[in-house]
Design an enzyme around this catalytic site. Sequence first.
Site, PDB file in Angstrom:
ATOM      1  N   SER A  71       0.896  -1.865   0.394  1.00 10.19           N
ATOM      2  CA  SER A  71       0.234  -0.193  -0.126  1.00 10.19           C
ATOM      3  C   SER A  71       0.863   1.361   0.018  1.00 10.19           C
ATOM      4  O   SER A  71       1.533   1.298  -0.445  1.00 10.19           O
ATOM      5  CB  SER A  71      -1.539   0.395   1.564  1.00 10.19           C
ATOM      6  OG  SER A  71      -2.300   0.827   1.072  1.00 10.19           O
ATOM      7  N   ASP A  92      -8.803  -5.378  -5.493  1.00 17.12           N
ATOM      8  CA  ASP A  92      -8.160  -4.235  -4.137  1.00 17.12           C
ATOM      9  C   ASP A  92      -9.374  -3.090  -3.838  1.00 17.12           C
ATOM     10  O   ASP A  92      -9.882  -2.570  -4.889  1.00 17.12           O
ATOM     11  CB  ASP A  92      -7.014  -4.095  -5.224  1.00 17.12           C
ATOM     12  CG  ASP A  92      -6.300  -3.307  -4.108  1.00 17.12           C
ATOM     13  OD1 ASP A  92      -7.100  -2.350  -3.510  1.00 17.12           O
ATOM     14  OD2 ASP A  92      -4.907  -2.958  -3.394  1.00 17.12           O
ATOM     15  N   HIS A 124      -6.969  -5.560  -0.908  1.00 13.84           N
ATOM     16  CA  HIS A 124      -5.558  -4.736  -0.599  1.00 13.84           C
ATOM     17  C   HIS A 124      -5.590  -5.371   0.527  1.00 13.84           C
ATOM     18  O   HIS A 124      -5.135  -5.560   1.528  1.00 13.84           O
ATOM     19  CB  HIS A 124      -6.560  -3.805  -0.242  1.00 13.84           C
ATOM     20  CG  HIS A 124      -5.276  -2.103   0.182  1.00 13.84           C
ATOM     21  ND1 HIS A 124      -4.591  -2.361  -0.949  1.00 13.84           N
ATOM     22  CD2 HIS A 124      -5.079  -1.369   1.374  1.00 13.84           C
ATOM     23  CE1 HIS A 124      -3.955  -1.537  -0.530  1.00 13.84           C
ATOM     24  NE2 HIS A 124      -4.008  -1.163   0.837  1.00 13.84           N
TER      25      HIS A 124
END
Length: 370
Positions: A37, A262, A299
């Site tokens: 991320s 995601d 994610h």
Amino acid sequence: MTNFADRSQHELALVGKQVIAAVYGKAASYSYWNGCSTGGRQGFMEAQRYPNDFDGILANAPGINWNQFEIATLWPQVVMNERKTYPTSCEFGAFNAAALRACDGRDGLRDGLRDGLVSGACDYDPRRLIGKKIVCDGKEVTITAADAAVVGAIWDGPRTRSGKRLWYGLPVGASFDFLAASAPDESGAVHGVPFLVPAAWAATFVKKNPEYDTSKLTYSKFEELFRQARTAYDDVIGTRDADLSAFRDAGGKLLTWHGTRDQLIPTEGTVDYRRRVERATGGDVDDFFRLFLAPGTEHCGLSGGQADDLAALIAWVEHGRPPATLSATLTTASGERVHRNLCRYPLVSRSVGQTRGFRCVPAGRMTHPA
């Protein structure tokens, strides 16, 4: 802002190497970055601006193309506002379930062997669900044309009022709960609830007004906000420079995986970056940059030991063995955990017969459902 954008991780590398040399009396043999991320974005920034800091960079589900994707994640709120339609989580879920049923067999699995893991693109048309009756919170609800139009626009992604694409949309199958949330106000009227990260970025940094209300964005205001963010911050934190030739020439290796579901960072943005690197550095980049797409993964969903990514990167850097596939543990639609070798982009996973064995093939050779 500069600290957050690139200086913190660069100085971490410098100081870390100094401390290691002082304590052990010799320099570290290898140095690695590992992040997901924001950590993924920082890894790409290292490759772009400080190509000699790390021998190997593991940068997953990366927040690269910062000003495009961050503002783009407000797009679902804009769509619902403009169309004055706010589907519930249950209704959104019905579209994802329908898309999964339509595209699940594209990896070659059929009938009872289907696992809910879609390999390759899913081009399900949400209008196919118009008129479908579903049950939400014990009540029967009929999917409307307005619902389908909202879903289609969110999946398609942000565009200008003239129709030009600005960025990519929410991946088909990814949860709508974060970016397309809504809630009733005191009067009972439903309104959008923007995700806190892009809302804070837009208000505090782009507009420099913490009171700026992103829940009332229109198409025209969104387009203005999108361009304003890029103008103000692309040079600082954009993390979109596709020329990785200095990192390549330094002998660095960059390994990335990104989940196809995601719900926070559009997967296609990472694919777009990979394509731009190919153009910027002259064709095939697999000798220093490999991308793996993880079917059905949310994610950072493989972080914490669900993939042998760091081991694969070390083998690549220290022993010259580039990963042809990436071993991972995926979660099927039913919640079953299965082992699957992820294919390096642009290959996709294809079932071998009707077994649970797979091989990696070009996307054009995928089997499509009848």
